[in-house]
Design a protein around this motif. Structure first.
Motif, PDB file in Angstrom:
ATOM      1  N   GLN A 148      40.666  43.659  36.946  1.00 20.53           N
ATOM      2  CA  GLN A 148      40.511  42.247  37.310  1.00 20.53           C
ATOM      3  C   GLN A 148      39.068  41.920  37.674  1.00 20.53           C
ATOM      4  O   GLN A 148      38.565  40.841  37.342  1.00 20.53           O
ATOM      5  N   SER A 152      36.554  39.410  35.582  1.00 22.23           N
ATOM      6  CA  SER A 152      35.854  38.333  36.283  1.00 22.23           C
ATOM      7  C   SER A 152      34.359  38.362  35.973  1.00 22.23           C
ATOM      8  O   SER A 152      33.746  37.322  35.679  1.00 22.23           O
ATOM      9  N   ILE A 187      42.593  34.477  37.795  1.00 18.35           N
ATOM     10  CA  ILE A 187      41.156  34.646  37.550  1.00 18.35           C
ATOM     11  C   ILE A 187      40.664  33.621  36.542  1.00 18.35           C
ATOM     12  O   ILE A 187      39.623  32.979  36.738  1.00 18.35           O
ATOM     13  N   ALA A 258      40.435  37.671  42.230  1.00 16.31           N
ATOM     14  CA  ALA A 258      40.639  39.057  41.810  1.00 16.31           C
ATOM     15  C   ALA A 258      40.879  39.971  43.000  1.00 16.31           C
ATOM     16  O   ALA A 258      41.734  40.867  42.958  1.00 16.31           O
TER      17      ALA A 258
END
Length: 288
Positions: A148, A152, A187, A258
């Motif tokens: 994650q 991002s 996200i 995240a």
């Protein structure tokens, strides 16, 4: 004097535990228990706001200010109450997130101080340096970077990538990082919020992320968006300062989401890393 909760008989001693009239237990209500249900919660805040609003409607303008001040004090008290009841894990999550964002802001400041006055904005190379700092924080704490976090960083860098090809490669990398990862929709939603996407675009791009892990390249057509169409939503503006701000906003907002997603699985290691970092910082200040 206080009243019994059952028979409403007035009782002179506030410390009394049992009603002398009916024998019922005496519940000591908080001043902030507006609706008198024995607990202080959001319902009390709504009741308090309603009471202040009703009173303020009948007041002359000069008196309304007093009630507005009272309302502000109420909001502060409930915010404090919420913080007091927040779990230790939630507090540490917030602290870790704030520390990470502060580290990013410090790195940005360091970069901008090296630039001439007419170039006080970030470019793609700067984005690479900043996201590398983020990766290093998680590598130090966890020995790996969660998917994650990588997604991002890749999506945010795409905003400052200098060419359409580079943007496309970063988006495909982000899709690869996600691979159906939990929380990817949050996200993407954060990035979309930073860039001003509408709900339909955010949904379409999220669909691509989720389905690619199952369908492979065919997923690029899902949701009515091809790769070129997706990249178009990461297109740079003519204003360098605006592009810089868009990158920072997207990175910060998406990282915050995240971290929420990965916290449950990694809270112990990230908390330990945060505490060690704070300890080093305190020791450094003492030496200085």
């Amino acid at each position: 004097m206080i009243k019994c909760n059952e028979c409403e008989e007035e009782i002179s001693q506030e410390s009394q535990k049992i009603c002398s009239n009916c024998g019922a237990a005496i519940i000591q209500r908080s001043f902030w228990d507006i609706n008198k249900d024995g607990k202080v919660d959001f319902d009390d805040l709504k009741a308090a706001v309603g009471n202040v609003y009703k009173a303020a409607k009948s007041m002359i303008p000069s008196e309304k200010n007093k009630y507005q001040e009272h309302l502000a004090n109420l909001e502060k008290e409930f915010a404090k109450c919420s913080t007091d009841k927040m779990s230790d894990s939630q507090l540490m999550l917030n602290q870790f997130s704030n520390t990470l964002i502060s580290t990013i802001e410090l790195k940005i400041s360091e970069i901008l101080t090296t630039k001439p006055d007419n170039q006080k904005y970030l470019v793609y190379v700067d984005a690479q340096i900043i996201t590398a700092t983020v990766h290093n924080i998680f590598l130090t704490a966890l020995s790996y970077t969660p998917r994650q976090i990588s997604a991002s960083c890749a999506l945010s860098k795409a905003i400052l990538a200098p060419t359409v090809k580079a943007k496309g490669n970063l988006f495909k990398a982000a899709v690869g990082f996600s691979g159906g990862t939990i929380g990817i929709g949050m996200i993407i939603g954060a990035v979309g919020g930073a860039l001003g996407w509408g709900a339909s675009i955010t949904t379409a791009i999220t669909t691509i992320f989720v389905t690619t892990s199952f369908l492979g390249p065919i997923a690029w057509g899902v949701g009515g968006l091809g790769l070129a169409g997706v990249v178009g939503y990461f297109a740079s503006k003519d204003n360098d300062e605006e592009n810089s701000e868009r990158f920072i906003k997207a990175l910060v907002m998406s990282l915050e989401e995240a971290i929420k997603v990965i916290w449950a699985e990694n809270s112990e290691a990230l908390t330990k890393s945060l505490q060690e970092s704070q300890s080093k910082s305190n020791n450094s200040q003492v030496v200085t």
